[in-house]
Write a protein that holds these residues in place. Sequence first.
Motif, mmCIF file in Angstrom:
data_model
loop_
_atom_site.group_PDB
_atom_site.id
_atom_site.type_symbol
_atom_site.label_atom_id
_atom_site.label_comp_id
_atom_site.label_asym_id
_atom_site.label_seq_id
_atom_site.Cartn_x
_atom_site.Cartn_y
_atom_site.Cartn_z
ATOM 1 N N ILE A 131 5.733 -1.053 0.065
ATOM 2 C CA ILE A 131 6.632 -0.901 1.218
ATOM 3 C C ILE A 131 7.895 -1.757 1.110
ATOM 4 O O ILE A 131 8.967 -1.365 1.580
ATOM 5 C CB ILE A 131 5.877 -1.200 2.545
ATOM 6 C CG1 ILE A 131 6.606 -0.580 3.741
ATOM 7 C CG2 ILE A 131 5.660 -2.676 2.761
ATOM 8 C CD1 ILE A 131 6.614 0.908 3.795
ATOM 9 N N TYR A 132 7.820 -2.912 0.479
ATOM 10 C CA TYR A 132 8.934 -3.862 0.477
ATOM 11 C C TYR A 132 10.231 -3.278 -0.086
ATOM 12 O O TYR A 132 11.270 -3.324 0.594
ATOM 13 C CB TYR A 132 8.536 -5.139 -0.264
ATOM 14 C CG TYR A 132 9.463 -6.287 0.004
ATOM 15 C CD1 TYR A 132 9.197 -7.175 1.038
ATOM 16 C CD2 TYR A 132 10.604 -6.499 -0.757
ATOM 17 C CE1 TYR A 132 10.040 -8.238 1.302
ATOM 18 C CE2 TYR A 132 11.457 -7.554 -0.501
ATOM 19 C CZ TYR A 132 11.171 -8.423 0.525
ATOM 20 O OH TYR A 132 12.023 -9.466 0.796
ATOM 21 N N ARG A 134 11.145 -0.250 -0.415
ATOM 22 C CA ARG A 134 11.577 0.881 0.409
ATOM 23 C C ARG A 134 12.270 0.385 1.672
ATOM 24 O O ARG A 134 13.304 0.909 2.072
ATOM 25 C CB ARG A 134 10.374 1.770 0.736
ATOM 26 C CG ARG A 134 9.931 2.575 -0.482
ATOM 27 C CD ARG A 134 8.464 2.962 -0.439
ATOM 28 N NE ARG A 134 8.108 3.758 -1.608
ATOM 29 C CZ ARG A 134 7.823 3.259 -2.798
ATOM 30 N NH1 ARG A 134 7.852 1.951 -3.002
ATOM 31 N NH2 ARG A 134 7.513 4.050 -3.808
ATOM 32 N N LEU A 135 11.721 -0.656 2.286
ATOM 33 C CA LEU A 135 12.362 -1.229 3.470
ATOM 34 C C LEU A 135 13.707 -1.856 3.122
ATOM 35 O O LEU A 135 14.641 -1.800 3.923
ATOM 36 C CB LEU A 135 11.443 -2.262 4.123
ATOM 37 C CG LEU A 135 10.229 -1.701 4.866
ATOM 38 C CD1 LEU A 135 9.296 -2.827 5.293
ATOM 39 C CD2 LEU A 135 10.653 -0.866 6.065
ATOM 40 N N LYS A 136 13.812 -2.452 1.933
ATOM 41 C CA LYS A 136 15.101 -3.021 1.518
ATOM 42 C C LYS A 136 16.172 -1.934 1.463
ATOM 43 O O LYS A 136 17.287 -2.122 1.945
ATOM 44 C CB LYS A 136 14.989 -3.693 0.143
ATOM 45 C CG LYS A 136 14.199 -4.976 0.117
ATOM 46 C CD LYS A 136 14.992 -6.150 0.591
ATOM 47 C CE LYS A 136 15.771 -6.761 -0.529
ATOM 48 N NZ LYS A 136 16.226 -8.105 -0.269
ATOM 49 N N LEU A 148 15.207 1.472 13.258
ATOM 50 C CA LEU A 148 14.186 1.870 12.300
ATOM 51 C C LEU A 148 12.890 1.987 13.092
ATOM 52 O O LEU A 148 12.408 0.997 13.647
ATOM 53 C CB LEU A 148 14.057 0.830 11.183
ATOM 54 C CG LEU A 148 12.936 1.014 10.167
ATOM 55 C CD1 LEU A 148 13.062 2.343 9.434
ATOM 56 C CD2 LEU A 148 12.936 -0.139 9.169
ATOM 57 N N ILE A 150 8.911 2.972 13.000
ATOM 58 C CA ILE A 150 7.846 3.071 12.009
ATOM 59 C C ILE A 150 6.510 3.312 12.710
ATOM 60 O O ILE A 150 6.140 2.570 13.618
ATOM 61 C CB ILE A 150 7.736 1.774 11.174
ATOM 62 C CG1 ILE A 150 9.087 1.412 10.549
ATOM 63 C CG2 ILE A 150 6.663 1.919 10.104
ATOM 64 C CD1 ILE A 150 9.117 0.046 9.878
ATOM 65 N N LEU A 160 3.319 -5.515 8.284
ATOM 66 C CA LEU A 160 4.589 -4.813 8.475
ATOM 67 C C LEU A 160 5.536 -5.620 9.359
ATOM 68 O O LEU A 160 6.719 -5.767 9.044
ATOM 69 C CB LEU A 160 4.351 -3.427 9.075
ATOM 70 C CG LEU A 160 5.610 -2.631 9.394
ATOM 71 C CD1 LEU A 160 6.379 -2.300 8.118
ATOM 72 C CD2 LEU A 160 5.252 -1.362 10.146
ATOM 73 N N CYS A 164 9.117 -7.075 8.186
ATOM 74 C CA CYS A 164 10.325 -6.703 8.941
ATOM 75 C C CYS A 164 11.042 -7.936 9.463
ATOM 76 O O CYS A 164 12.275 -7.983 9.464
ATOM 77 C CB CYS A 164 9.967 -5.753 10.084
ATOM 78 S SG CYS A 164 9.610 -4.072 9.540
#
Length: 194
Positions: A131-132, A134-136, A148, A150, A160, A164
């Motif tokens: 996930i990291y 992708r969140l960046k 955002l 989720i 999460l 975040c």
Amino acid sequence: NVIVYKYSHWKEQAMPTLHWIGKEKVVAHHHDVPFKVLQHEYEFSAPEDTPVNSTGNRIIHGDNLEALKALLPEFEGRVKCIYLDPPYNSGNEGWVYNDNVNDPHISKWLGEIVGKEDEDLTRHDKWLCMIYPRLKLLGKLLDKNGSLVISIGHQEVFNLVQVCKELFGHKQITCVTVQSSGGKPSRGFNLQHE
């Protein structure tokens, strides 16, 4: 597996930082994702009375990290709302959407990026490594006033929120619970998947 929290000073405030096995290998991974050009393959012509979308709708088939990076030249800092539905990491592998982050593609990617440490990853480490980056990239696409949203299950909601906070610390994070139409049970909330 032990998750360690470190506090670092940022603007004279303590900011929590989540650490897990493999993190140092994925923190800057979004830089290593190659830029690829989206290739227009076909389009659908809407009826004449359909309102015009200024950007056009797109369906992108391919690796999501590469797709997100391919959107940056045109949309960096311009997206007002992003909805993300990542794997909940519930352990359910018996359906099309593998929810345990043990999909062969993810396992192969983790082995290539994280290296030998990949053999020691718990399912939560795998999820965080996935996930990291992708969140960046999603953070780069967001407008400064963008949102955002989720959906996530209870298995990874804590992780999460911590990630975040680390990536979007200056933004407000709000957790929302969903109440089903069946009414509230006498002892609290109904258990929902997200």
